[in-house]
Scaffold this motif. Structure first.
Motif, PDB file in Angstrom:
ATOM      1  N   ASN A 279      -2.702   4.236   3.672  1.00 15.51           N
ATOM      2  CA  ASN A 279      -2.177   3.407   2.582  1.00 15.51           C
ATOM      3  C   ASN A 279      -0.679   3.625   2.392  1.00 15.51           C
ATOM      4  O   ASN A 279       0.072   2.672   2.205  1.00 15.51           O
ATOM      5  CB  ASN A 279      -2.902   3.731   1.275  1.00 15.51           C
ATOM      6  N   ASN A 283       2.333   0.869   3.238  1.00 16.24           N
ATOM      7  CA  ASN A 283       3.371   0.482   2.274  1.00 16.24           C
ATOM      8  C   ASN A 283       4.758   0.630   2.893  1.00 16.24           C
ATOM      9  O   ASN A 283       5.614  -0.229   2.706  1.00 16.24           O
ATOM     10  CB  ASN A 283       3.278   1.339   1.021  1.00 16.24           C
ATOM     11  N   LYS A 336       4.058  -7.407  -4.170  1.00 16.52           N
ATOM     12  CA  LYS A 336       3.789  -8.338  -3.063  1.00 16.52           C
ATOM     13  C   LYS A 336       2.989  -9.524  -3.575  1.00 16.52           C
ATOM     14  O   LYS A 336       2.306  -9.420  -4.600  1.00 16.52           O
ATOM     15  CB  LYS A 336       2.993  -7.610  -1.977  1.00 16.52           C
ATOM     16  N   GLY A 345      -3.666   0.014  -3.514  1.00 20.61           N
ATOM     17  CA  GLY A 345      -3.432   1.022  -2.481  1.00 20.61           C
ATOM     18  C   GLY A 345      -3.087   2.385  -3.057  1.00 20.61           C
ATOM     19  O   GLY A 345      -3.792   3.369  -2.830  1.00 20.61           O
TER      20      GLY A 345
HETATM   21 MG   LIG Z   1      -0.237  -0.797  -0.358  1.00 22.93          MG
END
Ligand SMILES: [Mg+2]
Ligand SMILES: Nc1ncnc2c1ncn2[C@@H]1O[C@H](COP(=O)(O)OP(=O)(O)OP(=O)(O)O)[C@@H](O)[C@H]1O
Lengths: 393, 130
Positions: A279, A283, A336, A345
């Motif tokens: 995760n 990112n 996002k 996440g």
């Molecule tokens: Mg993420």
């Protein structure tokens, strides 16, 4: 001590509690002003006309009659009980009655006192109601927060599933292209009349090799996302290495390096740590690709402090704006668009690290990018017991 | 027609060459940097490419970055000549694609797996073949 009737009368007429005398038939022989005030009648209306039960709530009459008979028959000398009386206006008055058998001029009678306990009862009822609704409110809140937890769980399961599908899709696009090209090459070569056995052989072999790779990809993903049941010992650096290999296989434009200075083991679920790291890496990848950073790079370091094992992931993607950095671990916080990020996440990262690994995770900006640090305190869960020996032999 | 194929995977590069052999004289590069160098030299030497097939995801220099540099190099050459640059990619979402492409002045794009007939149709669309 001689006390005359007049004095008695004075006392009773001015008493703060209701006083009554009824005969065998419960017909009122006497009521004092306090009692008539309580019920909204005058003594003239009541005496010789009404029986006690006329003023009592229908549901409480059996109780009243029962108590009455017990006293008349001499079973008990007196009774003290609560009942609901009815005011002339129809309103309920909660009363407490203390009645005693008396013999007045040879006639069997009952005399007693009555106090208005409406306020007390109302207060009790209000308290009860409050307790009940409080319980209900707590239950509702609890159900709500459980529902939220469930949603987050569900979402994160979807997220993991989405991750897996996206991963496979990504891994397959390339081999699918190769397969497609091989097939079209055969067709083209045949059309041109240059389809030799050698050409055929080469493309068949290539296709099978690609197919094998595609099949392997599915297995890899399945293993990677499979939940483990029993905790076991694993080396932190091995977990890191495994994730980095997995990550690099789908991202080849980012330079990712590992810096291992600590080969400590921990007891737990390696896949959980893998998910956490993946995760964080994803990112970093998103930030690096979105911002089109020149020479994008990620470093994963496994080190230790005096009190803990540390895993640190840093990138050169520019970092997180100061006004947002405190919120990145919140559920559903994402910069996002919906198709690319659910904002779960880092929330999952935090809950896995804290709940399952008994550690902490923090983030800071380094100047060139973001740096996530996972701190796993000693002695921590670094010993699963028996299994450990098995692992190192 | 002169065509430059930019693709980091050997097998795919070779297949693209095979596919285009009937339509163009092909040259190849396996990363963005080499591609920009070839492209710039071709412009300078007055024998520019008519077609460039450019992979988006590549090590060293991304397709997008290469695309920008190529258009810059082109501006220094014959103003009447503008290469048809078709981006090819294994990116998952078409959205990513459109965004990446339209800000970068590429001519068109193909999502992998590449179908030769689609590539031929694009060449026809941009009048590279009749
Ligand atoms: Mg993420
Ligand atoms: N390495 C990083 N560099 C810059 N910003 C980051 C980095 N890591 C996280 N962020 C920011 O933190 C936000 C939250 O991250 P998180 O992983 O929780 O959600 P997401 O990536 O947006 O969506 P998801 O992970 O659910 O697909 C991101 O949207 C991004 O703005």
């Amino acid at each position: 001590m001689p006390i005359n009737e007049k004095l008695f009368r004075l006392l009773i007429d001015n008493a703060m509690v209701g006083v009554y005398i009824v005969d065998e038939e419960q017909l009122f022989q006497y009521v004092n002003p306090a009692l008539t005030a309580m019920l909204g009648y005058t003594s003239e209306e009541v005496i010789g006309t009404f029986r006690f039960p006329s003023f009592i709530h229908p549901d409480d009459i059996p109780l009243l009659v029962h108590n009455y008979q017990q006293r008349l028959s001499g079973e008990i000398p007196s009774a003290r009980y609560e009942a609901r009386a009815l005011h002339k206006s129809g309103r309920v008055v909660n009363i407490e009655i203390y009645g005693t058998y008396v013999d007045i001029n040879g006639k069997r009678s009952l005399a007693g006192t009555v106090i208005d306990i409406t306020q007390r009862v109302t207060a009790e009822q209000a308290l009860e109601e409050l307790n009940r609704t409080l319980e209900q409110r707590i239950a509702t809140e609890l159900a709500l927060s459980r529902e939220k937890d469930r949603m987050v769980m569900q979402q994160s399961r979807f997220a993991a599933l989405g991750e897996m599908v996206a991963g496979i899709a990504h891994q397959w696009r390339q081999p699918l292209n190769m397969l497609g090209m091989s097939v079209q090459a055969l067709q083209l070569a045949h059309g041109k009349g240059i389809l030799t056995a050698e050409f055929m052989e080469r493309h068949t072999e290539k296709s099978l090799e690609v197919l094998k790779y595609m099949s392997q990809t599915i297995d890899d993903f399945r293993n990677f996302f499979r939940p483990e049941t029993a905790p076991r010992n694993f080396r932190l650096d091995e977990a890191v290495e495994r994730v980095v290999v997995f990550f690099t296989s789908s991202v080849n434009t980012i330079a990712i390096t590992t810096d291992v200075q600590n080969r400590a083991t921990m007891c737990g679920h390696m896949n959980e740590l893998s998910q956490v790291l993946l995760n964080i890496l994803n990112n970093a990848r998103d930030a690096l690709l979105e911002r089109q950073v020149e020479a994008p790079a990620i470093v994963v370091a496994v080190t230790r402090s005096d009190t803990a094992n540390l895993i640190r992931v840093s990138d050169n993607g520019g970092g997180i704006p100061d006004e947002l950095i405190d919120r990145v671990f919140d559920p559903f916080f994402s910069t996002k668009d919906a198709a690319k990020g659910t904002g779960l996440g880092l929330y999952m990262v935090k809950s896995i690290v804290e709940k399952s690994m008994k550690g902490t995770v923090t983030v800071r900006n380094t100047g060139t990018g973001a740096e996530f640090t996972i701190t796993l305190p000693f002695p921590g869960a670094d010993d699963c017991g028996v299994e450990r020996k098995g692992e190192h032999t | 027609m002169r065509c430059l194929i930019v693709e980091d995977v050997d097998f795919e590069r070779e297949m693209m060459e095979f596919f285009l052999a009937d339509y163009a004289v092909t040259e190849t590069a396996c990363n963005g940097e080499d591609a920009v160098e070839l492209f710039t030299r071709a412009v300078a030497e007055g024998r520019p490419y008519q077609l460039v097939c450019l992979d988006i995801l590549m090590p060293k220099m991304s397709g997008q970055a290469a695309l920008k540099k190529m258009r810059q190099a082109e501006a220094a050459g014959d103003p009447a000549h503008k290469a048809v640059i078709i981006m090819t990619t294994a990116m998952n979402s078409r959205e990513d694609m459109e965004e990446a492409l339209w800000q970068g002045d590429c001519t068109d794009y193909l999502v992998k797996p590449i179908i030769l007939a689609d590539l031929v149709a694009l060449m026809r669309k941009y009048k590279l073949i009749s």
